[in-house]
Write a protein that holds these residues in place. Structure first.
Motif, mmCIF file in Angstrom:
data_model
loop_
_atom_site.group_PDB
_atom_site.id
_atom_site.type_symbol
_atom_site.label_atom_id
_atom_site.label_comp_id
_atom_site.label_asym_id
_atom_site.label_seq_id
_atom_site.Cartn_x
_atom_site.Cartn_y
_atom_site.Cartn_z
ATOM 1 N N ARG A 145 15.861 19.277 -41.432
ATOM 2 C CA ARG A 145 15.553 18.546 -42.662
ATOM 3 C C ARG A 145 14.041 18.483 -42.895
ATOM 4 N N TYR A 146 13.293 18.239 -41.829
ATOM 5 C CA TYR A 146 11.833 18.143 -41.942
ATOM 6 C C TYR A 146 11.252 19.481 -42.419
ATOM 7 N N GLN A 158 12.017 19.849 -46.085
ATOM 8 C CA GLN A 158 11.230 18.927 -46.916
ATOM 9 C C GLN A 158 9.789 19.398 -47.073
ATOM 10 N N HIS A 159 9.245 19.998 -46.000
ATOM 11 C CA HIS A 159 7.847 20.415 -46.027
ATOM 12 C C HIS A 159 7.684 21.912 -46.294
ATOM 13 N N THR A 214 5.356 15.979 -34.975
ATOM 14 C CA THR A 214 6.386 15.204 -35.665
ATOM 15 C C THR A 214 7.766 15.808 -35.427
ATOM 16 N N MET A 215 7.878 17.134 -35.482
ATOM 17 C CA MET A 215 9.177 17.773 -35.239
ATOM 18 C C MET A 215 9.674 17.500 -33.827
ATOM 19 N N GLN A 236 2.425 18.468 -37.730
ATOM 20 C CA GLN A 236 3.802 18.822 -38.077
ATOM 21 C C GLN A 236 4.610 19.174 -36.842
ATOM 22 N N LEU A 274 11.021 13.983 -33.732
ATOM 23 C CA LEU A 274 12.340 13.934 -34.360
ATOM 24 C C LEU A 274 13.411 14.503 -33.426
#
Length: 214
Positions: free
Chosen positions: A201-202, A205-206, A72-73, A69, A76
């Motif tokens: 947003r991520y 969403q999570h 991924t952040m 995670q 992004l």
């Protein structure tokens, strides 16, 4: 902008590619991280900056997001900045994260500049094998709220003994920290001013950090 200069005022050397390294837990990555990487990229004449998320930082409490995670952040947050790269080497290595393990494995094909804030500069001498780190990278420091731009005496003496300079990044201090971001999220407060939109947003969403302590 012009290339950075060492504390002595001498121009930084040229020849090998110049790579900036910005490590951290990035739990989560926030706007000040991205702004700092961009400032270093421009001011220090770097070819690119690599952001290195830590697997298990030994000096802080357990992390609120998983390794994947956090990676991924970062991806992004840097998607619109082609010279800001995410390097997962510490995540892939796993275990407790020590900077010396990372920098000692760097190939001798580039000059490496370790980017840090003044808060990290002040506790640098508590890092594992900190003297050995100085043999692999040049330190570049940016102002952070509440901490001095000058290195502590022990670090200053070590730099002098190596004939090493300390680079300075002209960076307006930003009162943003991952701790405060986590606190805001847990309290349901807005984070528009401190998170890249894609990261916000991520997180939503999570459902990250909803119950994570500040």
């Amino acid at each position: 902008m012009s290339a950075g200069r060492a504390a002595s005022g001498e121009p930084v050397g040229v020849g090998k590619p110049r790579i900036g390294l910005l490590g951290g837990s990035f739990d989560p990555v926030h706007s000040a991280h991205v702004d700092l990487a961009r400032a270093a990229l421009e001011q220090l004449a770097l070819d690119h900056v690599e952001l290195l998320p830590a697997a298990d930082p030994w000096q802080r409490r357990p992390l609120g997001a998983s390794a994947r995670q956090r990676q991924t952040m970062l991806e992004l947050a840097t998607a619109d900045h082609p010279r800001l790269l995410v390097n997962p080497v510490e995540l892939e290595r796993g275990g407790k994260t020590y900077t010396i393990d990372t920098v000692s494995q760097l190939p001798d094909t580039a000059q490496y500049i370790w980017i840090l804030g003044t808060d990290q500069l002040q506790n640098f001498c508590s890092w594992h094998r900190w003297r050995d780190i100085l043999g692999h990278v040049t330190l570049a420091v940016a102002q952070r709220p509440g901490s001095a731009l000058q290195p502590p005496a022990e670090l200053a003496d070590a730099l002098d003994s190596l004939g090493a300079g300390l680079l300075h990044i002209d960076f307006t201090p930003q009162n943003i920290s991952a701790t405060d971001v986590r606190r805001r999220i847990a309290a349901g407060e807005p984070t528009d001013d401190c998170l890249p939109p894609a990261v916000a947003r991520y997180i939503g969403q999570h459902q990250l950090y909803l119950s994570y302590p500040a």
